[in-house]
Design a protein around this motif. Structure first.
Motif, PDB file in Angstrom:
ATOM      1  N   UNK A 724       0.736  -1.250   0.105  1.00 16.82           N
ATOM      2  CA  UNK A 724      -0.035   0.068   0.057  1.00 16.82           C
ATOM      3  C   UNK A 724       0.986   1.072  -0.088  1.00 16.82           C
ATOM      4  N   UNK A 725       1.848   1.350   0.752  1.00 16.54           N
ATOM      5  CA  UNK A 725       2.871   2.386   0.879  1.00 16.54           C
ATOM      6  C   UNK A 725       3.376   2.701  -0.455  1.00 16.54           C
ATOM      7  N   UNK A 726       4.048   1.668  -1.116  1.00 17.83           N
ATOM      8  CA  UNK A 726       4.620   1.867  -2.471  1.00 17.83           C
ATOM      9  C   UNK A 726       3.651   2.266  -3.336  1.00 17.83           C
ATOM     10  N   UNK A 727       2.478   1.711  -3.440  1.00 13.40           N
ATOM     11  CA  UNK A 727       1.542   2.202  -4.312  1.00 13.40           C
ATOM     12  C   UNK A 727       1.292   3.781  -4.305  1.00 13.40           C
ATOM     13  N   UNK A 728       1.004   4.152  -2.959  1.00 18.37           N
ATOM     14  CA  UNK A 728       0.907   5.631  -2.706  1.00 18.37           C
ATOM     15  C   UNK A 728       2.023   6.339  -3.096  1.00 18.37           C
ATOM     16  N   UNK A 729       3.165   5.843  -2.895  1.00 13.17           N
ATOM     17  CA  UNK A 729       4.380   6.575  -3.373  1.00 13.17           C
ATOM     18  C   UNK A 729       4.495   6.796  -4.968  1.00 13.17           C
ATOM     19  N   UNK A 730       4.325   5.712  -5.603  1.00 13.87           N
ATOM     20  CA  UNK A 730       4.449   5.382  -6.973  1.00 13.87           C
ATOM     21  C   UNK A 730       3.212   6.524  -7.787  1.00 13.87           C
ATOM     22  N   UNK A 731       2.162   6.526  -6.936  1.00  8.80           N
ATOM     23  CA  UNK A 731       1.278   7.363  -7.631  1.00  8.80           C
ATOM     24  C   UNK A 731       1.523   8.641  -7.888  1.00  8.80           C
ATOM     25  N   UNK A 732       2.519   9.460  -7.344  1.00  3.78           N
ATOM     26  CA  UNK A 732       3.045  10.453  -7.903  1.00  3.78           C
ATOM     27  C   UNK A 732       3.676  10.346  -9.307  1.00  3.78           C
ATOM     28  N   UNK A 733       4.631   9.467  -9.241  1.00  4.82           N
ATOM     29  CA  UNK A 733       5.313   9.186 -10.390  1.00  4.82           C
ATOM     30  C   UNK A 733       4.329   9.009 -11.621  1.00  4.82           C
ATOM     31  N   UNK A 734       3.131   8.034 -11.383  1.00  4.81           N
ATOM     32  CA  UNK A 734       2.156   7.802 -12.473  1.00  4.81           C
ATOM     33  C   UNK A 734       1.679   9.167 -12.652  1.00  4.81           C
ATOM     34  N   UNK A 735       1.235   9.829 -11.727  1.00  4.21           N
ATOM     35  CA  UNK A 735       0.281  11.296 -12.081  1.00  4.21           C
ATOM     36  C   UNK A 735       1.293  12.165 -12.988  1.00  4.21           C
ATOM     37  N   UNK A 736       2.589  12.116 -12.690  1.00  7.60           N
ATOM     38  CA  UNK A 736       3.712  12.882 -13.510  1.00  7.60           C
ATOM     39  C   UNK A 736       3.528  12.364 -14.914  1.00  7.60           C
ATOM     40  N   UNK A 737       3.474  11.104 -14.991  1.00 10.38           N
ATOM     41  CA  UNK A 737       3.373  10.226 -16.315  1.00 10.38           C
ATOM     42  C   UNK A 737       2.294  10.933 -17.073  1.00 10.38           C
ATOM     43  N   UNK A 738       1.241  10.832 -16.482  1.00 11.45           N
ATOM     44  CA  UNK A 738       0.116  11.055 -17.238  1.00 11.45           C
ATOM     45  C   UNK A 738      -0.282  12.788 -17.372  1.00 11.45           C
ATOM     46  N   UNK A 739       0.405  13.426 -16.670  1.00 13.95           N
ATOM     47  CA  UNK A 739       0.700  14.963 -16.962  1.00 13.95           C
ATOM     48  C   UNK A 739       1.351  15.094 -18.043  1.00 13.95           C
ATOM     49  N   UNK A 740       2.480  14.275 -18.259  1.00  7.73           N
ATOM     50  CA  UNK A 740       3.281  14.405 -19.420  1.00  7.73           C
ATOM     51  C   UNK A 740       2.283  13.925 -20.850  1.00  7.73           C
ATOM     52  N   UNK A 741       1.641  12.806 -20.646  1.00  7.04           N
ATOM     53  CA  UNK A 741       0.551  12.558 -21.891  1.00  7.04           C
ATOM     54  C   UNK A 741      -0.185  13.748 -22.208  1.00  7.04           C
ATOM     55  N   UNK A 742      -0.822  14.324 -21.149  1.00  7.01           N
ATOM     56  CA  UNK A 742      -1.791  15.306 -21.383  1.00  7.01           C
ATOM     57  C   UNK A 742      -1.115  16.725 -22.272  1.00  7.01           C
ATOM     58  N   UNK A 743       0.168  16.664 -21.491  1.00  2.00           N
ATOM     59  CA  UNK A 743       0.911  17.963 -22.156  1.00  2.00           C
ATOM     60  C   UNK A 743       1.397  17.532 -23.639  1.00  2.00           C
ATOM     61  N   UNK A 744       1.868  16.490 -23.864  1.00  2.00           N
ATOM     62  CA  UNK A 744       2.032  16.156 -25.377  1.00  2.00           C
ATOM     63  C   UNK A 744       0.870  16.382 -26.151  1.00  2.00           C
ATOM     64  N   UNK A 745      -0.188  15.951 -25.729  1.00  2.00           N
ATOM     65  CA  UNK A 745      -1.503  16.211 -26.303  1.00  2.00           C
ATOM     66  C   UNK A 745      -1.684  17.591 -26.689  1.00  2.00           C
ATOM     67  N   UNK A 746      -1.603  18.590 -25.701  1.00  2.00           N
ATOM     68  CA  UNK A 746      -1.981  19.904 -25.734  1.00  2.00           C
ATOM     69  C   UNK A 746      -0.788  20.749 -26.868  1.00  2.00           C
ATOM     70  N   UNK A 747       0.478  20.233 -26.491  1.00  5.04           N
ATOM     71  CA  UNK A 747       1.400  20.633 -27.537  1.00  5.04           C
ATOM     72  C   UNK A 747       0.895  20.327 -29.084  1.00  5.04           C
ATOM     73  N   UNK A 748       0.735  19.156 -29.266  1.00  3.67           N
ATOM     74  CA  UNK A 748       0.139  18.515 -30.490  1.00  3.67           C
ATOM     75  C   UNK A 748      -0.989  19.206 -31.356  1.00  3.67           C
ATOM     76  N   UNK A 749      -1.760  19.573 -30.199  1.00  5.03           N
ATOM     77  CA  UNK A 749      -3.014  20.545 -30.518  1.00  5.03           C
ATOM     78  C   UNK A 749      -2.657  21.789 -31.349  1.00  5.03           C
ATOM     79  N   UNK A 750      -1.627  22.359 -30.502  1.00 10.47           N
ATOM     80  CA  UNK A 750      -1.256  23.632 -30.965  1.00 10.47           C
ATOM     81  C   UNK A 750      -0.394  23.592 -32.445  1.00 10.47           C
TER      82      UNK A 750
END
Length: 848
Positions: A724-750
């Protein structure tokens, strides 16, 4: 150039927001980790200094040996008669014996306080009569004066709803004792030392219940005025008997602080690993963002070159942009780190990892380290895009910008990735099957090489993965699905970079999930095949305490019980190595512990025997009757005879060595049963046996009575807590990765503004356009998930095989990972898809 850089930053601030946020989160995580560990360290340092604040010297037994892991120096008790002799030594103003050991207080509701197995300690001792040697202060009531009187810390009084005048029970060395609370104490300005539960008795009672009658843990001294600590210690050493030493109060404080720092250092290391993972994932986003923005600015950079800007100036402009983003984001991350520290502490406490309270410690080391880490990662990730920008020729200013990057990547990249991947696979199989010296290290190194190889080959994998993952969309979503698939395939380099960030998080989640599932399956299998009992009683005292051995004796008198065996645990040094030693009753242990004797028997161990696992016996050239050198802290060096060589380490009370209770009692001064194993009578139902055992154990609050199923759950509970602790700590890394996907899409839309405008002009609805963006995000997310699943499963399989536990694939958990990743991909596309749907058609078509 500086004005151009500033204007460019202001013009692209929205596009750089996700990059800055990724850096902020990574720095905040690192800062929070360092703040938390520094705060804990400072709390323990203050605690140690407070305990020995008035102590100028201590006389104690010399350490027999250092225990395993964090158990520290193993010392015997010293005779109380020595205090009278030492009180007459020159320079001694006053002295008093000190007693310290396991004690557990019972609250008003009958529940034991504290969690010595996984949290702050629960201990007892004597109330010091010498004010200078007493770190406690009375808040209410008075000091203990009679045999049944105690004082307790204010935190325990509050948690247990106890007050002066109440009568309660304490668990000690021997049967539970009824005591009357006559005082509530504090530790300095705190309610308790680091959250510990404390019970203090009169000195004779503390010796009898916590240690051994007439014995002390140590003798504390106060020096006369004008006598230094070192001089006092020098005077004491002149009259000390063999095996006893004197240390200064300052050295004692430093020694305690060092031991505590060593025991908590793993917390900081563990958390910093996940901070590094978050920064690594952030580096992928930074790299991708600057790669995209550099590609979008080819004409701009070409124009700068045409107007006289050098390659170095263009390179510097991109790196300065990265540095500016890094500085701002890192500063915000430093501030946010304080909140992260509080969150991490709450998370650890909520999962049962008790941590002491204390004021926030924010050191210059934390500020400098975290800030430089954020800046360094950002600039390093921007170097390759900056070099690409510097290579733009002046003639590019007259060309139409093309930002696509089709194909499978360069031959050099493919060859390098393949070589690293192959080397990693070779290392994996070498560690698994070539009998390497440290298989886990070799397998771990191979796993890292495989990961880097896959990262380099990401662009090569991206095209076929995007094509395969997106294939069903043509049937399910028609034109919308086909456009989403082609968009994901349009720039495989960009798609691969975005997917790689998610691959790291998913791969680690899958790896940890498989490792946890396999370990749990191995534990369950071991219990099923080796445990022949029916009921287990856990003392709740961890390795520091337990229950009175009289509990097992009481259970053996019950008609519902066939056999009850207590297991005692201690530490000894065998063949020069500290080992955990367990002990069982030799007359009845064979009825519950199916150790598969190779030579000898448990019944033949006796007072001078030792049981040895067959592999250890082979390695040490031992046979039945061989003498084994064992060093005990209480009785010194002993020679024990091999009375049993057993074949099943998992079924034994201890994996390498164990004793009979007569041998344990002869060599350990303090004796507890950490667990009691029970076999019910043949004609008694499990329900009746459990009821009878629970009734007998009710006197020993803090114990847990379990059947076999509950015992399995209890054994795997620490694994679930860590998972459970590892899942919670990795959640931040996964959130950052999803943030990167969203950013890639936003830049590609531009960069696809005109294209999206044309699609809208020829009849595509806003809903369809949002669908295209969402499904493109899902394809990228699933690409990272598929790679993460494969790599994580490979790593998990390899490590499980290396450590020798049962391999288990948690299919339901992995299905959940895939579903969550797909939903997360949809979530990452929400803002970019809305922005794309809101584009003005005419302005979009007219844009360059």
């Amino acid at each position: 150039m500086l004005r151009i850089i500033i204007r460019g930053l202001l013009a692209r601030k929205i596009r750089l927001f996700a990059t800055a946020l990724a850096v902020t989160l990574g720095v905040a995580f690192m800062t929070g980790t360092m703040v938390l560990t520094d705060t804990i360290s400072k709390t323990f340092d203050d605690l140690s200094a407070g305990v020995y604040k008035g102590t100028d010297a201590e006389v104690r037994a010399q350490a027999a040996f250092n225990g395993p892991q964090f158990t520290g120096a193993q010392r015997p008790l010293i005779g109380g008669s020595l205090a009278g002799t030492l009180s007459r030594v020159a320079g001694v103003a006053t002295d008093e014996g000190s007693v310290l050991g396991y004690t557990r207080l019972i609250g008003k509701n009958g529940q034991a306080l504290g969690n010595p197995a996984g949290g702050a300690p629960t201990f007892g001792g004597n109330w010091n009569q010498v004010a200078a040697l007493n770190p406690w202060r009375l808040l209410t009531g008075h000091a203990p004066q009679a045999a049944d009187q105690v004082v307790i810390d204010a935190k325990s009084a509050r948690d247990g709803h106890l007050r002066v005048g109440d009568t309660t029970t304490v668990l000690v060395n021997g049967p539970p004792q009824r005591v009357r609370i006559v005082g509530i104490i504090g530790f300095g300005s705190a309610d308790s030392p680091g959250g510990a539960s404390v019970v203090l008795f009169t000195t004779p009672v503390a010796q009898r219940l916590v240690a051994v009658p007439g014995k002390f843990t140590g003798i504390l001294f106060v020096a006369k005025a004008g006598v230094s600590q070192q001089q006092l210690v020098s005077n004491l050493r002149q009259v000390l008997p063999h095996g006893v030493e004197a240390v200064t109060g300052a050295a004692l404080t430093k020694e305690t602080q060092d031991q505590l720092q060593k025991s908590i250092s793993f917390i900081g290391t563990f958390l910093l690993i996940f901070a590094f993972i978050a920064l690594l994932v952030g580096a992928f986003i930074i790299f991708n963002t600057f790669s995209i923005t550099v590609a979008q600015r080819i004409r701009e950079n070409g124009l700068l070159r045409a107007l006289g800007a050098s390659k170095r100036q263009v390179l510097g402009s991109v790196l300065i942009e990265a540095a500016a983003v890094a500085v701002v984001a890192s500063v915000i991350g430093l501030v946010a780190g304080i909140g992260v520290a509080a969150g991490l502490k709450a998370l650890l406490s909520g999962l049962g990892f008790g941590l002491p309270t204390g004021g926030i410690v924010f050191t210059a080391k934390t500020i400098i380290t975290s800030f430089l880490a954020g800046v360094a990662v950002t600039i390093a990730a921007a170097v390759f895009p900056a070099r690409r920008a510097a290579k733009v020729p002046p003639v590019a200013a007259m060309r139409e910008a093309t930002v696509g990057s089709t194909g499978y990547g360069s031959k050099q990249r493919f060859m390098a990735g393949t070589a690293i991947f192959t080397l990693g696979i070779a290392a994996l199989f070498t560690g698994l099957f070539a009998h390497a010296g440290n298989a886990v290290v070799v397998v771990g190194g191979g796993a890292l090489l495989v990961f880097f190889g896959v990262s380099l080959l990401g662009r090569t994998f991206s095209l076929p993965l995007s094509r395969a993952i997106g294939a069903p969309l043509l049937l399910l979503r028609g034109v919308t699905g086909e456009l989403a698939r082609k968009n994901a395939m349009r720039n495989p380099k960009r798609t691969a970079a975005s997917a790689s960030a998610l691959m790291i998080g998913v791969g680690l989640v899958v790896f940890i999930t498989i490792l946890a599932s396999s370990t749990t399956a191995s534990i369950n299998s071991t219990i099923d095949h080796t445990f022949t009992g029916d009921i287990v009683i856990d003392s709740g005292g961890g390795l520091t305490g337990g229950v009175d051995p009289g509990l097992a004796q009481r259970l053996n008198k019950l008609p519902q019980v066939s056999t009850a065996i207590g297991v005692r645990v201690g530490v000894a040094k065998i063949f020069g190595k500290p080992e955990q030693m367990s002990a069982v009753d030799p007359a009845t242990a064979g009825k519950i512990f199916a150790v598969k004797p190779v030579r000898g028997s448990i019944a033949g161990l006796g007072r001078t025997g030792v049981a040895v696992y067959k592999d250890v016996a082979t390695a040490k050239h031992l046979k039945l009757g061989s003498m084994v050198p064992v060093l005990f802290k209480d009785t010194g060096g002993q020679k024990l005879r091999v009375g049993l060589i057993y074949g099943d380490a998992t079924a034994a009370p201890a994996p390498r060595y164990f004793l009979a209770t007569p041998a344990f009692d002869a060599n350990f001064a303090v004796r507890y049963d950490t667990q009691v194993f029970v076999k019910k009578a043949p004609s008694v139902s499990m329900a009746a046996a459990l009821a009878a055992v629970r009734a007998a154990a009710a006197k020993y609050s803090g114990t847990t009575v379990m059947d076999q199923a509950a015992f399995k759950a209890q054994a795997s509970k620490p694994i679930k807590q860590v998972l459970t602790l590892v899942y919670a700590l990795l959640a931040l890394a996964i959130f950052i990765a999803l943030l990167g996907i969203g950013n890639t899409l936003a830049l590609s839309i531009f960069e696809r503004t005109r294209e999206l405008g044309v699609l809208r002009a020829v009849g595509m609805t806003r809903r369809q356009l949002r669908g295209v963006i969402r499904w493109e995000s899902v394809i990228i997310a699933m690409q990272g998930t598929v790679l993460g699943l494969l790599i994580g499963a490979l790593f998990g399989w390899a490590l499980v095989l290396a450590i020798g536990v049962t391999f288990s694939i948690p299919v339901p958990s992995l299905v959940i990972v895939v579903v969550v990743a797909a939903l997360a991909g949809v979530g990452a596309a929400i803002l970019p898809s809305r922005r794309a749907a809101k584009l003005n058609i005419l302005r979009a078509i007219a844009s360059e």
